[in-house]
Design a protein around this motif. Structure first.
Motif, PDB file in Angstrom:
ATOM      1  N   ARG A 162      41.914  38.058  39.959  1.00 40.21           N
ATOM      2  CA  ARG A 162      41.035  39.204  39.680  1.00 40.21           C
ATOM      3  C   ARG A 162      41.770  40.234  38.832  1.00 40.21           C
ATOM      4  O   ARG A 162      42.938  40.521  39.045  1.00 40.21           O
ATOM      5  N   GLU A 221      40.444  44.139  37.028  1.00 37.52           N
ATOM      6  CA  GLU A 221      39.296  45.025  36.833  1.00 37.52           C
ATOM      7  C   GLU A 221      39.736  46.341  36.215  1.00 37.52           C
ATOM      8  O   GLU A 221      40.907  46.699  36.249  1.00 37.52           O
ATOM      9  N   TYR A 275      34.144  47.115  35.686  1.00 34.82           N
ATOM     10  CA  TYR A 275      33.978  45.785  35.112  1.00 34.82           C
ATOM     11  C   TYR A 275      35.189  44.947  35.503  1.00 34.82           C
ATOM     12  O   TYR A 275      36.317  45.425  35.514  1.00 34.82           O
ATOM     13  N   ALA A 276      34.908  43.714  35.903  1.00 39.84           N
ATOM     14  CA  ALA A 276      35.949  42.857  36.458  1.00 39.84           C
ATOM     15  C   ALA A 276      35.775  41.421  35.978  1.00 39.84           C
ATOM     16  O   ALA A 276      34.673  40.985  35.648  1.00 39.84           O
ATOM     17  N   ILE A 277      36.894  40.714  35.981  1.00 38.26           N
ATOM     18  CA  ILE A 277      36.900  39.264  35.762  1.00 38.26           C
ATOM     19  C   ILE A 277      37.505  38.654  37.008  1.00 38.26           C
ATOM     20  O   ILE A 277      38.570  39.084  37.468  1.00 38.26           O
ATOM     21  N   VAL A 278      36.818  37.660  37.557  1.00 38.53           N
ATOM     22  CA  VAL A 278      37.244  37.005  38.789  1.00 38.53           C
ATOM     23  C   VAL A 278      37.385  35.514  38.498  1.00 38.53           C
ATOM     24  O   VAL A 278      36.492  34.904  37.905  1.00 38.53           O
ATOM     25  N   ALA A 280      28.087  35.702  34.455  1.00 38.30           N
ATOM     26  CA  ALA A 280      28.209  37.157  34.378  1.00 38.30           C
ATOM     27  C   ALA A 280      27.090  37.741  35.226  1.00 38.30           C
ATOM     28  O   ALA A 280      25.974  37.220  35.243  1.00 38.30           O
ATOM     29  N   ASP A 281      27.415  38.826  35.914  1.00 40.83           N
ATOM     30  CA  ASP A 281      26.454  39.423  36.829  1.00 40.83           C
ATOM     31  C   ASP A 281      26.634  40.935  36.815  1.00 40.83           C
ATOM     32  O   ASP A 281      27.736  41.437  36.573  1.00 40.83           O
ATOM     33  N   ALA A 290      28.484  47.750  38.645  1.00 41.20           N
ATOM     34  CA  ALA A 290      29.596  46.818  38.462  1.00 41.20           C
ATOM     35  C   ALA A 290      29.158  45.591  37.675  1.00 41.20           C
ATOM     36  O   ALA A 290      28.140  44.971  37.986  1.00 41.20           O
ATOM     37  N   THR A 308      30.533  41.874  36.703  1.00 40.10           N
ATOM     38  CA  THR A 308      31.534  40.892  37.102  1.00 40.10           C
ATOM     39  C   THR A 308      31.343  39.621  36.301  1.00 40.10           C
ATOM     40  O   THR A 308      30.251  39.046  36.272  1.00 40.10           O
ATOM     41  N   THR A 310      32.682  35.833  36.189  1.00 39.14           N
ATOM     42  CA  THR A 310      33.363  34.843  37.023  1.00 39.14           C
ATOM     43  C   THR A 310      33.683  33.632  36.166  1.00 39.14           C
ATOM     44  O   THR A 310      32.832  33.154  35.400  1.00 39.14           O
TER      45      THR A 310
END
Length: 125
Positions: free
Chosen positions: A27, A29, A44-47, A56-57, A62, A64, A66
């Motif tokens: 993760r 962010e 905003y994050a990358i998991v 993408a969601d 937020a 995210t 994935t």
């Protein structure tokens, strides 16, 4: 991490340190504040997840992205610049997502440090 939103596209650019963190911990962010307090922030994050599909969601404030963990690990140690994904969203066409390594600028920009950026392949030595 840099975020660019343009039409139905998201582009996230990560420094070397952020790529390493994503590969090692799954993760990374960042956030932008539009005012005081948590309710005025866009996170905003990358998991990276095992057996996950790229997606993408957006939930509340937020965003995210994935990605499959194996894909992230391979990308992190390779010369590959980015990971691209298109996600159907209905009649508006696909949402295009690009996660890529952030290269150092060819010309210095005031107020923007490139200390952790990847070496620019177009730079002259």
């Amino acid at each position: 991490m840099k975020l660019r939103i343009r039409g139905n596209s998201l582009r996230l650019r990560l420094t070397r340190a952020e790529v390493d963190t994503l590969a090692a911990h799954g993760r990374v962010e960042d956030a932008v504040a539009f005012g005081p307090g948590e309710t005025a922030r866009l996170v905003y994050a990358i998991v990276a997840r095992q057996d996950a599909r790229s997606s993408a969601d957006m939930q509340g404030r937020a965003i995210t992205v994935t990605l499959p963990a194996a894909l992230v690990r391979d990308w992190a140690v390779s010369e590959q610049v980015g990971i691209a994904h298109e996600q159907p969203i209905g009649e508006g066409g696909p949402l295009k997502v690009l996660v890529e390594k952030d290269f150092a600028c060819l010309a210095p920009r005031e107020g923007e440090g490139d200390e952790s950026a990847f070496p620019n392949p177009n730079a002259t030595k």
